[in-house]
Design a protein around this motif. Structure first.
Motif, short mmCIF file in Angstrom:
data_model
loop_
_atom_site.label_atom_id
_atom_site.label_comp_id
_atom_site.label_asym_id
_atom_site.label_seq_id
_atom_site.Cartn_x
_atom_site.Cartn_y
_atom_site.Cartn_z
N TYR A 143 -9.26 -0.85 -1.92
CA TYR A 143 -7.84 -0.93 -1.64
C TYR A 143 -7.59 -0.51 -0.20
CZ TYR A 143 -7.50 -1.25 -6.67
OH TYR A 143 -7.62 -1.66 -7.96
N ALA A 144 -6.84 -1.31 0.50
CA ALA A 144 -6.47 -0.96 1.87
C ALA A 144 -5.30 0.02 1.82
CB ALA A 144 -6.07 -2.21 2.65
N GLN A 145 -5.35 1.01 2.66
CA GLN A 145 -4.26 1.96 2.74
C GLN A 145 -3.10 1.31 3.49
OE1 GLN A 145 -5.23 5.67 4.62
NE2 GLN A 145 -3.15 6.42 4.52
N ILE A 146 -1.92 1.40 2.94
CA ILE A 146 -0.73 0.87 3.59
C ILE A 146 -0.28 1.89 4.63
CG2 ILE A 146 1.67 0.18 3.28
CD1 ILE A 146 0.91 -0.70 0.45
N LEU A 147 -0.27 1.46 5.88
CA LEU A 147 0.11 2.36 6.96
C LEU A 147 1.57 2.79 6.82
CD1 LEU A 147 -1.62 0.56 9.96
CD2 LEU A 147 -2.44 2.53 8.67
N ASN A 148 1.81 4.06 6.90
CA ASN A 148 3.15 4.66 6.78
C ASN A 148 3.83 4.20 5.49
OD1 ASN A 148 5.30 6.30 7.60
ND2 ASN A 148 6.24 4.70 8.83
N TRP B 264 8.80 7.73 11.93
CA TRP B 264 9.83 6.86 12.50
C TRP B 264 9.82 6.98 14.02
CZ3 TRP B 264 13.53 4.05 9.57
CH2 TRP B 264 13.37 4.17 8.19
N THR B 265 10.25 5.91 14.68
CA THR B 265 10.35 5.91 16.13
C THR B 265 11.80 5.66 16.53
OG1 THR B 265 8.10 5.11 16.44
CG2 THR B 265 9.63 4.75 18.26
N ASN B 266 12.32 6.55 17.38
CA ASN B 266 13.65 6.34 17.93
C ASN B 266 13.50 5.32 19.04
OD1 ASN B 266 16.09 6.44 19.36
ND2 ASN B 266 16.39 8.59 18.85
N TYR C 67 19.11 3.17 17.08
CA TYR C 67 18.56 3.14 15.73
C TYR C 67 17.11 3.59 15.76
CZ TYR C 67 16.46 -1.28 17.21
OH TYR C 67 15.74 -2.23 17.88
N GLU C 68 16.59 3.95 14.58
CA GLU C 68 15.19 4.28 14.41
C GLU C 68 14.54 3.21 13.55
OE1 GLU C 68 14.18 8.73 13.92
OE2 GLU C 68 16.15 8.47 12.98
N ASP C 69 13.26 2.96 13.77
CA ASP C 69 12.50 2.03 12.95
C ASP C 69 11.30 2.75 12.36
OD1 ASP C 69 13.84 -0.42 12.92
OD2 ASP C 69 12.84 -1.17 14.70
N PRO C 70 10.91 2.41 11.13
CA PRO C 70 9.72 3.03 10.54
C PRO C 70 8.47 2.52 11.27
CG PRO C 70 10.57 1.32 9.09
CD PRO C 70 11.55 1.47 10.21
N ASN C 71 7.58 3.44 11.60
CA ASN C 71 6.33 3.07 12.27
C ASN C 71 5.53 2.11 11.38
OD1 ASN C 71 7.21 4.97 14.09
ND2 ASN C 71 5.46 6.33 13.86
N TYR D 198 11.13 11.77 4.05
CA TYR D 198 11.99 10.63 4.36
C TYR D 198 11.70 9.45 3.46
CZ TYR D 198 12.62 13.32 8.63
OH TYR D 198 12.87 14.33 9.52
N ALA D 199 12.64 8.53 3.43
CA ALA D 199 12.50 7.27 2.71
C ALA D 199 13.19 6.19 3.52
CB ALA D 199 13.12 7.37 1.32
#
Length: 67
Positions: A9-14, A20-22, A27-31, A59-60
């Protein structure tokens, strides 16, 4: 007849949406994930945002449908 299944199984990044990146654009986006938040520069709505209402972790991701 025998079957051998070897899976990985590949690990899903983040995958927990903890990082998150500002963007500096309001706005912020999830890495490691793509959103359409960048369209807000053309007048579009922010549809993906960070929330602390997480099932686990800090966070979610909150997704909203907006016109």
């Amino acid at each position: 007849m025998s079957f051998l299944f070897v899976g990985s199984y590949a690990q899903i990044l983040n995958g927990g949406f903890e990082n998150w990146t500002n963007t500096g654009l309001g706005y912020e986006d999830p890495n490691d994930w793509l959103t359409i938040n960048g369209l807000s520069l053309l007048g579009g709505p922010i549809t993906a945002s960070k929330t602390t209402s997480a099932n686990s972790g800090t966070y979610a991701l909150r997704l909203e449908t907006k016109a």
